[in-house]
Design a protein around this motif. Structure first.
Motif, PDB file in Angstrom:
ATOM      1  N   ARG A  69       2.922   6.986  38.121  1.00  0.00           N
ATOM      2  CA  ARG A  69       3.298   8.393  38.024  1.00  0.00           C
ATOM      3  C   ARG A  69       2.026   9.237  38.009  1.00  0.00           C
ATOM      4  O   ARG A  69       1.168   9.055  37.146  1.00  0.00           O
ATOM      5  CB  ARG A  69       4.105   8.606  36.733  1.00  0.00           C
ATOM      6  N   ALA A  70       1.904  10.154  38.985  1.00  0.00           N
ATOM      7  CA  ALA A  70       0.696  10.966  39.115  1.00  0.00           C
ATOM      8  C   ALA A  70       0.897  12.349  38.504  1.00  0.00           C
ATOM      9  O   ALA A  70       1.995  12.918  38.548  1.00  0.00           O
ATOM     10  CB  ALA A  70       0.324  11.113  40.584  1.00  0.00           C
ATOM     11  N   MET A  71      -0.191  12.890  37.949  1.00  0.00           N
ATOM     12  CA  MET A  71      -0.224  14.281  37.487  1.00  0.00           C
ATOM     13  C   MET A  71      -1.416  14.954  38.155  1.00  0.00           C
ATOM     14  O   MET A  71      -2.515  14.387  38.188  1.00  0.00           O
ATOM     15  CB  MET A  71      -0.365  14.364  35.968  1.00  0.00           C
ATOM     16  N   ASP A  72      -1.204  16.176  38.702  1.00  0.00           N
ATOM     17  CA  ASP A  72      -2.302  16.841  39.395  1.00  0.00           C
ATOM     18  C   ASP A  72      -2.906  17.970  38.564  1.00  0.00           C
ATOM     19  O   ASP A  72      -2.486  18.236  37.425  1.00  0.00           O
ATOM     20  CB  ASP A  72      -1.872  17.322  40.791  1.00  0.00           C
ATOM     21  N   SER A  73      -3.899  18.626  39.154  1.00  0.00           N
ATOM     22  CA  SER A  73      -4.668  19.640  38.432  1.00  0.00           C
ATOM     23  C   SER A  73      -3.875  20.893  38.124  1.00  0.00           C
ATOM     24  O   SER A  73      -4.316  21.737  37.341  1.00  0.00           O
ATOM     25  CB  SER A  73      -5.922  19.998  39.241  1.00  0.00           C
ATOM     26  N   THR A  74      -2.686  21.060  38.703  1.00  0.00           N
ATOM     27  CA  THR A  74      -1.822  22.195  38.377  1.00  0.00           C
ATOM     28  C   THR A  74      -0.892  21.884  37.203  1.00  0.00           C
ATOM     29  O   THR A  74      -0.159  22.765  36.746  1.00  0.00           O
ATOM     30  CB  THR A  74      -0.955  22.608  39.579  1.00  0.00           C
ATOM     31  N   GLY A  75      -0.897  20.619  36.735  1.00  0.00           N
ATOM     32  CA  GLY A  75       0.020  20.192  35.688  1.00  0.00           C
ATOM     33  C   GLY A  75       1.306  19.587  36.203  1.00  0.00           C
ATOM     34  O   GLY A  75       2.142  19.114  35.429  1.00  0.00           O
ATOM     35  N   TYR A  76       1.486  19.577  37.531  1.00  0.00           N
ATOM     36  CA  TYR A  76       2.697  19.004  38.139  1.00  0.00           C
ATOM     37  C   TYR A  76       2.723  17.499  37.892  1.00  0.00           C
ATOM     38  O   TYR A  76       1.715  16.801  38.072  1.00  0.00           O
ATOM     39  CB  TYR A  76       2.692  19.295  39.636  1.00  0.00           C
ATOM     40  N   VAL A  77       3.896  16.982  37.484  1.00  0.00           N
ATOM     41  CA  VAL A  77       4.064  15.555  37.224  1.00  0.00           C
ATOM     42  C   VAL A  77       5.023  14.984  38.261  1.00  0.00           C
ATOM     43  O   VAL A  77       6.114  15.532  38.492  1.00  0.00           O
ATOM     44  CB  VAL A  77       4.611  15.317  35.800  1.00  0.00           C
ATOM     45  N   GLN A  78       4.636  13.885  38.881  1.00  0.00           N
ATOM     46  CA  GLN A  78       5.480  13.242  39.891  1.00  0.00           C
ATOM     47  C   GLN A  78       6.854  12.910  39.321  1.00  0.00           C
ATOM     48  O   GLN A  78       6.958  12.281  38.267  1.00  0.00           O
ATOM     49  CB  GLN A  78       4.789  11.966  40.390  1.00  0.00           C
ATOM     50  N   PRO A  79       7.940  13.315  39.990  1.00  0.00           N
ATOM     51  CA  PRO A  79       9.293  13.092  39.442  1.00  0.00           C
ATOM     52  C   PRO A  79       9.849  11.715  39.807  1.00  0.00           C
ATOM     53  O   PRO A  79       9.325  11.026  40.694  1.00  0.00           O
ATOM     54  CB  PRO A  79      10.103  14.188  40.122  1.00  0.00           C
ATOM     55  N   THR A  80      10.932  11.344  39.151  1.00  0.00           N
ATOM     56  CA  THR A  80      11.675  10.156  39.564  1.00  0.00           C
ATOM     57  C   THR A  80      12.511  10.502  40.796  1.00  0.00           C
ATOM     58  O   THR A  80      12.751  11.672  41.110  1.00  0.00           O
ATOM     59  CB  THR A  80      12.615   9.674  38.451  1.00  0.00           C
ATOM     60  N   LYS A  81      12.998   9.482  41.467  1.00  0.00           N
ATOM     61  CA  LYS A  81      13.864   9.725  42.614  1.00  0.00           C
ATOM     62  C   LYS A  81      15.166  10.398  42.193  1.00  0.00           C
ATOM     63  O   LYS A  81      15.693  11.260  42.913  1.00  0.00           O
ATOM     64  CB  LYS A  81      14.145   8.405  43.344  1.00  0.00           C
ATOM     65  N   GLU A  82      15.683  10.016  41.042  1.00  0.00           N
ATOM     66  CA  GLU A  82      16.932  10.622  40.573  1.00  0.00           C
ATOM     67  C   GLU A  82      16.739  12.107  40.270  1.00  0.00           C
ATOM     68  O   GLU A  82      17.624  12.928  40.539  1.00  0.00           O
ATOM     69  CB  GLU A  82      17.450   9.888  39.345  1.00  0.00           C
ATOM     70  N   GLU A  83      15.594  12.460  39.700  1.00  0.00           N
ATOM     71  CA  GLU A  83      15.311  13.872  39.436  1.00  0.00           C
ATOM     72  C   GLU A  83      15.273  14.671  40.737  1.00  0.00           C
ATOM     73  O   GLU A  83      15.777  15.799  40.810  1.00  0.00           O
ATOM     74  CB  GLU A  83      13.997  14.012  38.679  1.00  0.00           C
ATOM     75  N   LEU A  84      14.696  14.094  41.772  1.00  0.00           N
ATOM     76  CA  LEU A  84      14.667  14.763  43.075  1.00  0.00           C
ATOM     77  C   LEU A  84      16.069  14.905  43.656  1.00  0.00           C
ATOM     78  O   LEU A  84      16.445  15.957  44.179  1.00  0.00           O
ATOM     79  CB  LEU A  84      13.790  13.982  44.048  1.00  0.00           C
ATOM     80  N   ARG A  85      16.845  13.849  43.576  1.00  0.00           N
ATOM     81  CA  ARG A  85      18.178  13.855  44.177  1.00  0.00           C
ATOM     82  C   ARG A  85      19.099  14.883  43.512  1.00  0.00           C
ATOM     83  O   ARG A  85      19.959  15.470  44.163  1.00  0.00           O
ATOM     84  CB  ARG A  85      18.800  12.462  44.103  1.00  0.00           C
ATOM     85  N   LYS A  86      18.929  15.086  42.211  1.00  0.00           N
ATOM     86  CA  LYS A  86      19.765  16.062  41.516  1.00  0.00           C
ATOM     87  C   LYS A  86      19.548  17.466  42.067  1.00  0.00           C
ATOM     88  O   LYS A  86      20.461  18.291  42.064  1.00  0.00           O
ATOM     89  CB  LYS A  86      19.447  16.033  40.020  1.00  0.00           C
ATOM     90  N   VAL A  87      18.326  17.742  42.552  1.00  0.00           N
ATOM     91  CA  VAL A  87      18.004  19.075  43.065  1.00  0.00           C
ATOM     92  C   VAL A  87      18.231  19.169  44.566  1.00  0.00           C
ATOM     93  O   VAL A  87      18.742  20.174  45.072  1.00  0.00           O
ATOM     94  CB  VAL A  87      16.541  19.428  42.727  1.00  0.00           C
ATOM     95  N   ARG A  88      17.901  18.123  45.304  1.00  0.00           N
ATOM     96  CA  ARG A  88      17.864  18.201  46.768  1.00  0.00           C
ATOM     97  C   ARG A  88      18.947  17.393  47.470  1.00  0.00           C
ATOM     98  O   ARG A  88      19.100  17.505  48.693  1.00  0.00           O
ATOM     99  CB  ARG A  88      16.487  17.757  47.274  1.00  0.00           C
ATOM    100  N   GLY A  89      19.663  16.540  46.762  1.00  0.00           N
ATOM    101  CA  GLY A  89      20.646  15.698  47.436  1.00  0.00           C
ATOM    102  C   GLY A  89      19.980  14.570  48.193  1.00  0.00           C
ATOM    103  O   GLY A  89      18.851  14.173  47.887  1.00  0.00           O
ATOM    104  N   VAL A  90      20.678  14.061  49.204  1.00  0.00           N
ATOM    105  CA  VAL A  90      20.147  12.920  49.965  1.00  0.00           C
ATOM    106  C   VAL A  90      20.242  13.164  51.470  1.00  0.00           C
ATOM    107  O   VAL A  90      20.192  12.223  52.261  1.00  0.00           O
ATOM    108  CB  VAL A  90      20.885  11.610  49.587  1.00  0.00           C
ATOM    109  N   ASN A  91      20.378  14.420  51.896  1.00  0.00           N
ATOM    110  CA  ASN A  91      20.554  14.712  53.320  1.00  0.00           C
ATOM    111  C   ASN A  91      19.239  14.762  54.091  1.00  0.00           C
ATOM    112  O   ASN A  91      19.236  14.669  55.316  1.00  0.00           O
ATOM    113  CB  ASN A  91      21.279  16.048  53.504  1.00  0.00           C
ATOM    114  N   SER A  92      18.137  14.960  53.392  1.00  0.00           N
ATOM    115  CA  SER A  92      16.843  15.102  54.063  1.00  0.00           C
ATOM    116  C   SER A  92      16.139  13.760  54.176  1.00  0.00           C
ATOM    117  O   SER A  92      16.483  12.798  53.479  1.00  0.00           O
ATOM    118  CB  SER A  92      15.949  16.077  53.295  1.00  0.00           C
ATOM    119  N   ILE A  93      15.149  13.698  55.056  1.00  0.00           N
ATOM    120  CA  ILE A  93      14.240  12.546  55.076  1.00  0.00           C
ATOM    121  C   ILE A  93      12.813  12.987  54.760  1.00  0.00           C
ATOM    122  O   ILE A  93      11.893  12.172  54.811  1.00  0.00           O
ATOM    123  CB  ILE A  93      14.263  11.803  56.430  1.00  0.00           C
ATOM    124  N   TYR A  94      12.646  14.262  54.393  1.00  0.00           N
ATOM    125  CA  TYR A  94      11.291  14.798  54.212  1.00  0.00           C
ATOM    126  C   TYR A  94      10.970  15.049  52.736  1.00  0.00           C
ATOM    127  O   TYR A  94      11.843  15.268  51.911  1.00  0.00           O
ATOM    128  CB  TYR A  94      11.123  16.090  55.014  1.00  0.00           C
TER     129      TYR A  94
END
Length: 426
Positions: free
Chosen positions: A379-404
């Motif tokens: 799990r990466a954290m960058d200089s802006t404080g952003y923390v890499q999310p789990t796949k489930e966290e991404l899917r809750k916001v974006r669904g599964v229709n994209s490949i990008y």
């Protein structure tokens, strides 16, 4: 040169060979002691091998160096069913066989829309036109005489990890994460070229156009162009490779790879983005409710453990080294955490080597493996404080229709025999 005749040199080699054989006797004595303790002598150390006996190739036998023949499996690989044609397809960087942060030029992944353009640099031209005071045409010699810079940046395809949106699919980090590379680019800041042409006040966007058979073109905001974009003619200290855009390409630090137009031939300034069919349909992130995220240029913080991984299973119990890479298009990577138990417990990995803006970093965890199953994540954290999310966290916001833009945390299951596979938790 020593000035000694060749016969003297060869006689000296024979003497050294004899000394080596004498030394072997001592080595045999040590090996015998090991044998007496229940071990067996290793003939690869107790006996003289062919590479000790015979002269090797001379200095001009390999005028452009190549890797050892024993590294012949360290190559880019493709997935043939991904696209209908190899001329409009992709291959993948073998991340599991690399270390450090610099990707060798011959292993940088390829993504093409019309195959590799083979261009004589003497015939190549770069035009700047549109909303400029003075339309210009540059030769390669013109560009090489301009002020140049050297910068290390990662290049990641927006579709990297795209097959994993709906679940674990491809069994190997070369295939799940291998649409990325990290090299040192040499080139001219785009701002230098635009200043020569003179942008008009109403110029807000650029259209970058390639000279390949696909006529690849992409829209770029002026603010980014004037900030850190390079027009590069070299990578890793030598000319660009043909598959990487020789003789000239765009470098758009931290932004998705489809904007990094190769075989760059024209830059047109305008007051709005160019809406090509591919830009408006393919390079958007489709959400679950039917809407699309547009202009998602920045590549968010991401990481992957490269060893162990499905193509690099654990072979030995005891001392081992876990390693991987992390990156962020928003700045530098400040920290990488690693878990061996699927996220219940985390530890900070050791980042070693240079930590640069919009570049890969290399991380390590030294571990003592006793054969227990492990569920490995990073799990990466960058200089802006952003923390890499789990796949489930991404899917809750974006669904599964994209490949990008899938930067979700990757999970590897290491079994008791060391074999490793791509899995998901939950």
């Amino acid at each position: 040169m020593s000035g000694k005749p060749a016969t003297d040199i060869l006689n000296r080699r024979r003497f050294l060979g004899a000394a080596g054989l004498a030394g072997t006797g001592a080595a045999l004595g040590v090996a015998s002691a090991f044998a007496g303790a229940g071990g067996k002598p290793d003939p690869l150390i107790t006996e003289v091998q062919d590479w000790n006996r015979f002269l090797g190739d001379g200095v001009q036998s390999r005028p452009y160096g190549t890797p050892s023949k024993f590294e012949k499996d360290v190559v880019r690989r493709d997935v043939s069913w991904l696209t209908a044609s190899p001329e409009s397809s992709v291959n993948f960087t073998p991340l599991h066989r690399l270390d450090g942060i610099i990707t060798p030029s011959g292993l940088c992944f390829e993504r093409h829309h019309g195959g590799i353009a083979e261009i004589d640099p003497a015939d190549h031209r770069l035009m700047i036109n549109g909303l400029v005071d003075k339309p210009l045409i540059f030769t390669m010699e013109d560009i090489r005489r301009m002020p140049r810079v050297n910068k290390v940046y990662f290049l990641e395809c927006a579709a990297n990890s795209g097959m994993e949106w709906r679940g674990a699919q491809l069994n190997g980090c070369q295939f799940t994460h291998g649409m990325i590379h990290n090299v040192m680019y040499t080139g001219v800041p785009l701002k230098v070229l635009l200043d020569e042409a003179g942008l008009k006040p109403n110029a807000k966007w650029l259209m970058l156009e390639g000279a390949d058979a696909a006529g690849m073109n992409r829209s770029l905001p002026i603010e980014k162009a004037l900030n850190d974009v390079l027009i590069a003619f070299a990578m890793n200290g030598e000319a660009l490779r043909p598959e990487q855009g020789y003789p000239l390409r765009a470098v758009i630090p931290g932004w998705e790879g489809n904007l990094w137009v190769k075989w760059l031939r024209r830059i047109e300034a305008g007051d709005q983005p160019w809406q090509t069919r591919e830009e408006t349909s393919k390079y958007t992130d489709l959400l679950a409710d039917g809407r699309s995220r547009r202009h998602t240029f920045v590549m968010d913080a991401k990481s992957v453990v490269t060893n162990p991984s499905p193509q690099a299973p654990l072979k030995y119990k005891g001392r081992n080294v876990l390693t991987g890479v992390a990156w962020s298009g928003r700045g530098t990577v400040k920290r990488v955490d690693v878990t061996l138990d699927g996220g219940r417990n985390w530890q900070s990995a050791r980042i070693d080597g240079p930590v640069l803006d919009k570049s890969l970093v290399r991380f390590y965890v030294d571990l003592d493996w006793n054969g227990q199953e492990m569920m490995i994540q990073s799990r990466a954290m960058d200089s802006t404080g952003y923390v890499q999310p789990t796949k489930e966290e991404l899917r809750k916001v974006r669904g599964v229709n994209s490949i990008y833009h899938n930067n979700g945390i990757q999970t590897w299951l290491v079994r008791a025999d060391g074999e490793t596979e791509n899995v998901e938790i939950g």
